[in-house]
Write a protein that holds these residues in place. Structure first.
Motif: not given
Lengths: 329, 329, 329, 329
Positions: A159-162, A181-199
């Protein structure tokens, strides 16, 4: 998201979606407008700071005044409630400990949805039950807002190192707005599908991780007791079909690898109590979907017993120590 | 091997070792002298053929005349009993289904040790209880011979192509003599330590493999039921801490990978009944050494139930099918 | 016992059986002739004393001189080895810690079978693998002697008061001869079938006991955490289908019952390490017969972990304490 | 119920309780006034009929018109919604399949609480998560009504014969009012404590029952494979510490007992799918209260796998058949 709804509501929803998408395009053009942030704990605080570093004004709140004050000193505007955040920002990120907190922050008396503007993009990075994510998405949609779940993997260091990984669930049309926005905080952003699939992706990964870690601990312990040198055993496993992340990257046996919690008396890393929490979510989703998870379930129980026996705050790889015969026995 | 013995016997043993080593050097120089082979099953037969291809005369036997006949046609000399093999060869490889067969072939009435010559090198590639390997080593040492355990990983295909991996346990001084032969049949030969550690390494690897496979099957099933696309889920796991051999190389879900048993209705590969056998060995060694293996033990039980429910001859990755909800439920 | 043998040996065996039975009738008439006893530990010593109390001369031996001396003072004749016992008695009882001890005492260099007289009745009250009992029976039969397995339930207290339960396996014709002696030491003697079935019955009972105890501990703990009074919960279970011996006779929760180990800080009773040993036997027999025992196997692992975590010498009902959240967590 | 609340609300609640109690005394005097009944399934229908038989006018509703019609023919008044039931009765019993149904019937748009009269006694006999019972109790209290949970044990047969057992949670002052009605439908009524403890008792009993049943099935199967006669083994267990309800009253092995599902190809009795549901509740409450239940959790998984493999509608004792080796293997 259509799959979440049925029958006569769909027409209305399709109309809403058009409205939302109109707002969305406005949002995407209006970059560097304020971003709301709710939940300034160990994870949320460095995440918000990384938004600030990337030039986004941040409007934040948290139940602990100390957390707010610290972020204020780095340039954020602090307000009193999630509702007030929603009044002032049309992109909001939430990072909260558990499902009840998420419900409170979104649908509580001073919650985001009390004041949310139409077209607002809501991104929840908490790790919670995907059924709650779906509930929040439905509630947000009723207010003309868009909700996405985007739990993270990677701990406070990442989290500290984005360098976090975000697993994102929600309508695909909104994914790019979230990604910005998420790329400011992370190195990888993966789209998983409909709501809830990230979880779902987060829970699945951590369940398999838990199984692999206990399995590695059992296997290393058995091998050592059968006369094998632990470093040699790890080497053999890692060139064979027993290989897994816990054996080749995060080995739980002291002396096998450097720079991992097992080399530091199981301090740091990912606490047993956090793993037990994630396995509780896996258990709940499996129970609710009537999915058998015999090993996942036993892994849950083992980390739960460890929490009862004093291992709550040690790294979860301390299961090796838990299973090993005590000295003098 | 001294650790296997205690007290007043050690002097005698040290003396024996000198005698053995003298014989050993004679053996190593005398390459291309005949090699004995006992056990010409699905694995043993191609292994013996690879010795023939490498120019070693082979003197072989098996309880099934058909197996003997087939090898005879490729140039081996067939004899009537393990004892007779021992009369005619001072390097002998055995490849047998289970512990009782190994005991019979070595210490039975027509067993190798009835006629073994001093200094003979005995290499057992069967997968058995390491305690039996140690027994055989002690019995062999009494006759002035040297016993090593060298179980393999890799199936019939690897045996045919001389691509097996051998995990070798025994006195280090003999390792190079063993290696000379084993490299004719395998691509990797790993020295693991004292007698029994070859078996230990094999058992450990397969226990962790079994845990990883069931864990992967549970996880993939849970993810699919939570709305994730299986290929996407596999990709996410494989770039994260859930990664393991079963997720990235041998995925149990049909449609995720090609060229694996799950892509071919779980035919071929490593049968559930064989995995259950190896987990039985893990269970026995863990019970005997009082080592807790909660996940390993549950994995054993799951494959055992699968054998009872018609999955005995399917690849062990069919656990995915076993756990999945039946159609129409 | 015919089922243990096959083919051409059966004729010989039938003849042997006639010879044995002739001896047996002589034995039965010759009551109050000396009885041999090997193994004078916590259980064996009071058992031998009860034979003396019933007027049987006892000829005994043990590896510990102190144990022998103590029994000598109560009237037994002490000799140097099991072989010597066999020379002087034609009914012998053995009570030993584990399978290897039984093998040594029967088939070792100074073992019973070295000097056993034809027609001798050998009764082994040790709790061991039934496969070893069958081996001993075959070895005894070769010498013209008869071997029965007769493991006990009930601890040291029951041994002192001659209140043990014996579960007896062996040829039915010999059962009454065995019963004559066993009733001096126990309150119940149950004939179970062919050799090994005494062990099987003991192992089966203790496996179900272990499962019931852990299940009761989990259930009571869950109920308490859900707000139920433990005494009330025990009462409800005991009038319902959750009832079992561990809930109604040996409840693991302090304060629910009096006169049980849970009322006395889990002192006395049946040690966790002993239960782990019996579950190890269950595991081994299940593995060898390819029988799935998922709960039995997990119970084994739980008691094994408890042994590693300091519960080895507490009563096995301390699993309640092991599972319960520690104070202050 | 005070323990459910904290801080400044308690004064208000105490006042409410006085009001409620006043209403309660009116109710108790007014016996044979109408009783509401929501949920006329396999269990609810005979329960409602038993109220009619005892002279209580019944005002009922159900989502299925057929169920309503049938009860109407036996003398009940049928209305359109739970809200309407609440308008016409000040004692209401609900018997519903699962937590979401209970939430809908109490707090939904046409739910009981929309029209409930102050002082109404609400008794929920569904088997649900105790956390939901507590939620309903709080919601009811806000409306000046009193909610109790009273799940049953005993199946359709017991419901027909008014032989159910009720486990009741709720304020003690209301217990006698509830008892008056419940004794018309059941043989035993047990007061368990605060709201939710009725559910807790039911869940605890069924979890221990499930563990005992699988344990008995494993044990009987192991014993049979070790050569024991199943009737004899059952007899030995039942006189020893392995004894439990599943071994002595509901033995899962065909041929051991008469009049149980195992004697009738596992038809009738308590379906595997229902047991899996109850174990799902145990799992959820254990997860939520962070209570380790290793055996309960594994029992859950086993019944879940059985549901996937075609055992959903067989009696839960069919786990014996599930674990047993198939013919011809």
């Amino acid at each position: 998201m259509a799959a979440l709804f049925r029958g006569s509501r769909s027409l209305l929803l399709r109309w809403n979606k058009h409205v939302n998408l109109a707002y969305v395009s406005m949002r995407s053009m209006a970059s560097k407008t304020p971003v709301g942030f709710v939940g300034l704990g160990n994870m949320g605080s460095p995440m918000a700071k990384n938004l600030l570093k990337n030039g986004y004004p941040v409007i934040a709140t948290d139940v602990f005044p100390e957390s707010c004050k610290e972020l204020q000193e780095t340039g954020a505007q602090v307000v009193d409630s999630p509702a007030e955040v929603a009044e002032k920002a049309d992109r909001i990120i939430t990072m909260l400990p558990s499902s009840p907190n998420v419900k409170e922050v979104y649908t509580g008396p001073n919650g985001i949805l009390k004041k949310v503007k139409k077209g607002t993009l809501l991104i929840d990075s908490s790790t919670i039950d995907p059924a709650v994510s779906k509930e929040m998405a439905i509630a947000a949609e009723k207010m003309g807002a868009v909700f996405m779940d985007a739990p993270v993997s990677g701990g406070v260091g990442a989290a500290n190192m984005a360098k976090l990984t975000f697993m994102v669930g929600g309508v695909e049309e909104e994914y790019h707005a979230a990604q910005e926005l998420l790329t400011c905080m992370g190195a990888n952003v993966v789209y998983c599908g409909q709501v809830g699939t990230g979880q779902a992706a987060k829970i699945c990964n951590n369940m398999l991780l838990a199984i692999g870690m206990i399995g590695t601990a059992e296997t290393m312990n058995l091998g050592i007791r059968l006369g094998l040198d632990p470093k040699l055993l790890a080497k053999i496993l890692n060139m064979s079909s027993g290989r897994c992340w816990s054996s080749d990257t995060y080995n739980p046996v002291p002396g096998v690898m450097e720079g991992v919690p097992s080399a530091n008396n199981y301090q740091g890393g990912f606490g047993t109590t956090l793993m037990a929490k994630d396995l509780g979510l896996a258990q709940t989703t499996a129970t609710n979907t009537k999915t058998p998870i015999p090993l996942g379930s036993l892994a849950h129980q083992i980390f739960r017993v460890m929490c009862s026996r004093g291992y709550a705050n040690k790294d979860f790889s301390s299961v090796f120590q838990f299973l090993r015969e005590e000295e003098g026995q």
